[in-house]
Design a protein around this motif. Structure first.
Motif, PDB file in Angstrom:
ATOM      1  N   ALA A 233      44.345   6.810 -24.550  1.00 17.98           N
ATOM      2  CA  ALA A 233      43.071   6.547 -24.708  1.00 17.98           C
ATOM      3  C   ALA A 233      42.758   5.334 -25.356  1.00 17.98           C
ATOM      4  O   ALA A 233      41.959   4.490 -24.991  1.00 17.98           O
ATOM      5  CB  ALA A 233      42.451   7.886 -25.232  1.00 17.98           C
ATOM      6  N   ALA A 234      43.706   5.317 -26.474  1.00 17.23           N
ATOM      7  CA  ALA A 234      43.513   4.114 -27.251  1.00 17.23           C
ATOM      8  C   ALA A 234      43.879   2.878 -26.431  1.00 17.23           C
ATOM      9  O   ALA A 234      43.233   1.774 -26.523  1.00 17.23           O
ATOM     10  CB  ALA A 234      44.200   4.156 -28.609  1.00 17.23           C
ATOM     11  N   GLU A 235      44.962   3.017 -25.824  1.00 14.42           N
ATOM     12  CA  GLU A 235      45.493   1.916 -24.780  1.00 14.42           C
ATOM     13  C   GLU A 235      44.455   1.401 -23.945  1.00 14.42           C
ATOM     14  O   GLU A 235      44.149   0.272 -23.791  1.00 14.42           O
ATOM     15  CB  GLU A 235      46.884   2.190 -24.187  1.00 14.42           C
ATOM     16  CG  GLU A 235      47.950   2.414 -25.268  1.00 14.42           C
ATOM     17  CD  GLU A 235      49.052   2.807 -24.383  1.00 14.42           C
ATOM     18  OE1 GLU A 235      49.166   3.151 -23.167  1.00 14.42           O
ATOM     19  OE2 GLU A 235      50.224   2.836 -25.184  1.00 14.42           O
ATOM     20  N   ARG A 236      43.806   2.439 -23.229  1.00 18.20           N
ATOM     21  CA  ARG A 236      42.752   2.184 -22.254  1.00 18.20           C
ATOM     22  C   ARG A 236      41.444   1.563 -22.913  1.00 18.20           C
ATOM     23  O   ARG A 236      40.956   0.744 -22.125  1.00 18.20           O
ATOM     24  CB  ARG A 236      42.425   3.538 -21.572  1.00 18.20           C
ATOM     25  CG  ARG A 236      43.269   4.192 -20.312  1.00 18.20           C
ATOM     26  CD  ARG A 236      42.623   4.998 -19.503  1.00 18.20           C
ATOM     27  NE  ARG A 236      42.092   6.147 -20.442  1.00 18.20           N
ATOM     28  CZ  ARG A 236      42.865   6.963 -20.636  1.00 18.20           C
ATOM     29  NH1 ARG A 236      44.192   7.311 -20.317  1.00 18.20           N
ATOM     30  NH2 ARG A 236      42.417   8.393 -21.269  1.00 18.20           N
ATOM     31  N   ALA A 237      41.281   1.992 -24.035  1.00 17.16           N
ATOM     32  CA  ALA A 237      39.919   1.058 -24.861  1.00 17.16           C
ATOM     33  C   ALA A 237      40.268  -0.049 -25.205  1.00 17.16           C
ATOM     34  O   ALA A 237      39.560  -0.882 -25.015  1.00 17.16           O
ATOM     35  CB  ALA A 237      39.714   2.123 -26.280  1.00 17.16           C
ATOM     36  N   GLU A 238      41.723  -0.482 -25.681  1.00 14.93           N
ATOM     37  CA  GLU A 238      41.881  -1.668 -25.937  1.00 14.93           C
ATOM     38  C   GLU A 238      41.860  -2.699 -24.582  1.00 14.93           C
ATOM     39  O   GLU A 238      41.169  -3.864 -24.455  1.00 14.93           O
ATOM     40  CB  GLU A 238      43.442  -1.857 -26.258  1.00 14.93           C
ATOM     41  CG  GLU A 238      43.840  -3.119 -26.908  1.00 14.93           C
ATOM     42  CD  GLU A 238      42.949  -3.963 -27.956  1.00 14.93           C
ATOM     43  OE1 GLU A 238      43.033  -5.232 -27.915  1.00 14.93           O
ATOM     44  OE2 GLU A 238      42.016  -3.242 -28.485  1.00 14.93           O
ATOM     45  N   ALA A 239      42.343  -2.099 -23.322  1.00 18.32           N
ATOM     46  CA  ALA A 239      42.147  -2.739 -22.378  1.00 18.32           C
ATOM     47  C   ALA A 239      40.765  -3.192 -21.878  1.00 18.32           C
ATOM     48  O   ALA A 239      40.549  -4.220 -21.519  1.00 18.32           O
ATOM     49  CB  ALA A 239      43.146  -2.157 -21.134  1.00 18.32           C
ATOM     50  N   GLU A 240      40.013  -2.142 -21.957  1.00 10.52           N
ATOM     51  CA  GLU A 240      38.704  -2.312 -21.600  1.00 10.52           C
ATOM     52  C   GLU A 240      37.948  -3.417 -22.260  1.00 10.52           C
ATOM     53  O   GLU A 240      36.976  -3.990 -21.686  1.00 10.52           O
ATOM     54  CB  GLU A 240      37.859  -0.823 -21.521  1.00 10.52           C
ATOM     55  CG  GLU A 240      38.213  -0.048 -20.487  1.00 10.52           C
ATOM     56  CD  GLU A 240      37.634   1.383 -20.464  1.00 10.52           C
ATOM     57  OE1 GLU A 240      36.882   1.732 -21.753  1.00 10.52           O
ATOM     58  OE2 GLU A 240      37.951   2.313 -19.758  1.00 10.52           O
ATOM     59  N   ARG A 241      38.234  -3.354 -23.786  1.00  7.92           N
ATOM     60  CA  ARG A 241      37.805  -4.356 -24.751  1.00  7.92           C
ATOM     61  C   ARG A 241      37.939  -5.711 -24.328  1.00  7.92           C
ATOM     62  O   ARG A 241      37.233  -6.534 -24.211  1.00  7.92           O
ATOM     63  CB  ARG A 241      38.259  -3.834 -26.056  1.00  7.92           C
ATOM     64  CG  ARG A 241      37.433  -4.903 -27.156  1.00  7.92           C
ATOM     65  CD  ARG A 241      38.048  -4.717 -28.513  1.00  7.92           C
ATOM     66  NE  ARG A 241      39.458  -5.061 -28.678  1.00  7.92           N
ATOM     67  CZ  ARG A 241      39.635  -6.338 -28.653  1.00  7.92           C
ATOM     68  NH1 ARG A 241      38.943  -7.252 -28.843  1.00  7.92           N
ATOM     69  NH2 ARG A 241      41.189  -6.839 -28.686  1.00  7.92           N
TER      70      ARG A 241
END
Length: 626
Positions: free
Chosen positions: A57-65
Motif C-alpha cells: 500500500a505504501a508503494e502504491r501511495a508513493e507511485a500515486e503521489r
C-alpha cells in the motif's frame, strides 16, 4: 603420482568446481522440483501478511503521489502556455482593432447576429441592417442566388426579405458579412491578392454546397467553406506586409498552393510571426463578431482520418469544407492559356485526381463529379464578373498615386479632412479650380472609443424596440460628446418632402438655432440641400472660404456663424430622410480621421435603418436644451 587414482584429488576438484560464485539454475532444475532462490534476498521471509499488505500500500501511495505531482506540473505548464497564447491573441486583436473599418465591421456584424437571434425580429429589419445601398443589395442578392441556386426559390430571389424567409436570418446575415468584408478590401492593384482569396473562398463555398450530401448541413457547408480562410483574408487586410513575407517564403519553398504542406507551413509561419496561427485569429474574430459555435468549430480545417472509409457524421462537414477549399485552390491555379476545350480537360483531370483521393471519405460518386464542377465553375465565373474577383492591372509605367498627389485626391471619395474647395466641388455643377489637398487627420483613440461605445448602445436600443426619436436623441448626444462639438442639430424631412427642417438640437444655442435650419430639397438651392441630395458626407474645415461662403444660406453665415462643421445626410433608398449637423466655432479645429468617419457613418446608418422601418419623421423625439 597417478591423479586419476587419487580419491583426495578427485574429491577436491569436484568440490571446487561445484562451488561457483552464484549458483546457476535451469528450467530443468525447476521441473525436477528443486527450490529456486528468492529474487529479493533482502525481503524478510518472516513478514506477516498484514505487514506485506502495508508495504504494498505504501508503494502504491508513493507511485500515486509521484503521478499526481507530474500531472499537476503538466497541467500548470499547459495553463501557463494557454495563458501566454491568450495574451498574444488579445495583443494581436488590439492591433487589428486599430485599423479603420474593423470596429464598424464588428458592430455591423454583431447587430446582424442579434437580429438573427431575436424572436421578434422581422425580415425587413435584417434586410435594412444589411444595407441601404441599392448596388450593395443587388450584389448580395446575386451572391445569394449563386450560392443557393439549387435551393428554394430556384435562383430567382428578388428581395432580401424573401431571401431571409427562404433561408433564414443566420444564413443571409453571414453571407452579407462576407460581402461587407469584400467591400472593405483595398481597391486597385493593391487588393488583387485579397480579391483572389475572396474569389477562391466563394468557389470553395459553391463546391462544398454542391458536394454536400446532407440536407441538414447544406447551408452550413457553404458558410463554413466560405470562412475557413477568414484568417488569411484578415491578416492580408490588416497585416499586409507580414502576409507578403509569409507568401514569399511559401513560394520560395516551392509548395503547392492550397495543399497539405502549404497550409501547414503557412500556419507555422504565422505562429512564428504573431504567436498565433491564422485559424486561431479567424476563430477569435468570429467569436467577437458573435458567430455561432458550430460555425467557429467548422472554420478549423480537418483532413479525413481514414481515406478508405466514409467520414463520420462528426467530421464530415469540416472535412468537406477543407477539401472544397483545396480543390478551389487547385482549380484556380490551372493555366489560363489554351483553347476552352483544353482548359476544360485540365479541370477534368484536376477533379479526377481530387476524386481518386477523397471520393470515398466524402461519399461522392466520381463519375458525374467533373460535370458537377463545370456547372459550379460557370456560376462562379458569372459571379466573379458581377462582384469583381479578378485582378486589377495597373497601366504600364503607371506609378501608384500618393496621398499628396492632387490628381489622386480628386479621384478619391469625399471624406473627413477634405479641403473646402473639394467639398464645394460636390455641391457645384461646374468643376472647381484645382483643389489643394489636406493631410489626412490622425486617428483619435478617445473619439474612436466613444463612437464605438455609442454604436453598442444604439444597437441595444434598436433591438429593444426604441422609437426613432430616442435613437436620434442618443446619436445627437454621442456626436456632441465624442467630437467635442459646439452644437448638434438634427434636421428631418417635412410632410411634403420638399424641405429639411431643424427639429432638435443639443449644445450652445441649439434650441434657438434649430428652427433656422430650413433646407430646400426640391430643388436644392444652397450647399446643405445639394450635399443632402447627393448623400455626400462632408466636413467643411473653413466656412469662411469664399468658394464655400457664397453657397451657404444667409441664416448660417449671419446667425449660426460656425467656423467649421460636419454634415451627415440621412438617406435611404435614394430618399433624403434628414441630416445630422455638428459644428465648432473656430475654423480648422474639427478633425475626423478615416477610422472615426467610418464609425460615425455606421452610427448614422443604424439610425437610418430605424427611421426607415419605424417611420421617417423621427417620432418620439423632442428638442434638447440649448
Amino acid at each position: 603420482m597417478n591423479l586419476d587414482s587419487s580419491p583426495e584429488v578427485i574429491a577436491t576438484a569436484t568440490a571446487d568446481s561445484a562451488a561457483p560464485s552464484s549458483p546457476q539454475y535451469t528450467a530443468s532444475d525447476a521441473s525436477e522440483g528443486q527450490v529456486l532462490p528468492d529474487p529479493d534476498p533482502h525481503r524478510d521471509l518472516d513478514l506477516d501478511p498484514e505487514q506485506e499488505a502495508a508495504r504494498l500500500a505504501a508503494e502504491r501511495a508513493e507511485a500515486e503521489r509521484l503521478a499526481a505531482e507530474q500531472a499537476r506540473a503538466e497541467a500548470e505548464a499547459q495553463a501557463e502556455a494557454e495563458a501566454e497564447r491568450e495574451v498574444r491573441l488579445q495583443r494581436l486583436m488590439q492591433r487589428i482593432a486599430k485599423h479603420a473599418d474593423f470596429a464598424s465591421m464588428k458592430d455591423s456584424t454583431r447587430l446582424l447576429q442579434k437580429i438573427a437571434r431575436s424572436e421578434t425580429a422581422h425580415a425587413r429589419a435584417l434586410s435594412g441592417a444589411i444595407s441601404d445601398d441599392v448596388a450593395m443589395t443587388a450584389k448580395l442578392l446575386r451572391l445569394v442566388n449563386a450560392a443557393f441556386y439549387s435551393s428554394a426559390g430556384g435562383g430567382n430571389i428578388t428581395s432580401l426579405q424573401r431571401a431571409v424567409a427562404l433561408m433564414g436570418f443566420q444564413t443571409i446575415g453571414m453571407v452579407a458579412n462576407s460581402l461587407m468584408l469584400f467591400e472593405r478590401l483595398p481597391k486597385g492593384a493593391d487588393g488583387n491578392r485579397l480579391r483572389q482569396e475572396f474569389g477562391r473562398a466563394q468557389l470553395a463555398a459553391l463546391l462544398a454546397h454542391q458536394f454536400c450530401n446532407s440536407s441538414k448541413q447544406l447551408d452550413g457547408a457553404y458558410l463554413i467553406a466560405l470562412f475557413q480562410n477568414l484568417g488569411g483574408m484578415l491578416a492580408g487586410l490588416h497585416f499586409a506586409e507580414d502576409m507578403e513575407a509569409i507568401e514569399a517564403e511559401l513560394h520560395a519553398k516551392g509548395l503547392e498552393e492550397g495543399g497539405l504542406e502549404w497550409q501547414a507551413m503557412r500556419e507555422q509561419l504565422a505562429r512564428e510571426q504573431w504567436g498565433q496561427g491564422l485559424e486561431e485569429i479567424a476563430v477569435e474574430v468570429a467569436r467577437q463578431w458573435g458567430w455561432p459555435e458550430s460555425v467557429r468549430v467548422g472554420m478549423r480545417t480537418l483532413r479525413p482520418s481514414n481515406l478508405e472509409r466514409a467520414c463520420s457524421p462528426e467530421e464530415y462537414q469540416r472535412v468537406l469544407c477543407t477539401a472544397a477549399n483545396t480543390l478551389a485552390a487547385q482549380l484556380l491555379k490551372l493555366p489560363h492559356s489554351g483553347t476552352p476545350e483544353e482548359r476544360a480537360e485540365a479541370r477534368k483531370a484536376c477533379v479526377e485526381r481530387f476524386a481518386a483521393e477523397l471520393a470515398v471519405p466524402l461519399s461522392l460518386d466520381p463519375e458525374p463529379l467533373p460535370e458537377a464542377v463545370e456547372s459550379v465553375k460557370q456560376v462562379w465565373d458569372d459571379l466573379a464578373k458581377t462582384l469583381g474577383f479578378g485582378p486589377v492591372v495597373a497601366a504600364p509605367g503607371q506609378a501608384k498615386p500618393k496621398p499628396s498627389d492632387p490628381k489622386a485626391a480628386q479621384a478619391q471619395k469625399l471624406q473627413a479632412g477634405a479641403s473646402a474647395q473639394t467639398a464645394a466641388a460636390a455641391a457645384r455643377s461646374a468643376p472647381p479650380a484645382t483643389p489643394a489637398t489636406a493631410r489626412p487627420a490622425a486617428s483619435n483613440p478617445a473619439m474612436a472609443e466613444a463612437l464605438s461605445s455609442a454604436l453598442e448602445q444604439l444597437s441595444e436600443m434598436v433591438l429593444s424596440g426604441a422609437v426613432p426619436g430616442q435613437l436620434l436623441q442618443l446619436c445627437m448626444k454621442q456626436m456632441h460628446a465624442a467630437l467635442n462639438l459646439q452644437r448638434v442639430i438634427v434636421c428631418l424631412r417635412d410632410a411634403d418632402g420638399a424641405y429639411l427642417k431643424g427639429r432638435m438640437g443639443l449644445g450652445e444655442r441649439a434650441t434657438a438655432l434649430a428652427p433656422l435650419f430650413d433646407i430646400p430639397l426640391a430643388p436644392p438651392t444652397e450647399l446643405f440641400g445639394l450635399l443632402c441630395s447627393k448623400g455626400a458626407d462632408t466636413l467643411i474645415s473653413d466656412s469662411s472660404d469664399p468658394v464655400i461662403a457664397q453657397r451657404l444660406p444667409a441664416w448660417h453665415r449671419q446667425q449660426v456663424r460656425a467656423g467649421t462643421f460636419v454634415l451627415l445626410p440621412l438617406v435611404a433608398g435614394g430618399q433624403v430622410l434628414g441630416a445630422l449637423y455638428g459644428d465648432r466655432a473656430e475654423a480648422g479645429t474639427l478633425h475626423i480621421s478615416e477610422r472615426e468617419l467610418t464609425l460615425l457613418k455606421t452610427l448614422r446608418n443604424q439610425v437610418v435603418m430605424a427611421m426607415r422601418f419605424g417611420g421617417g419623421n423621427g417620432g418620439g423625439g423632442s428638442s434638447s436644451k440649448g
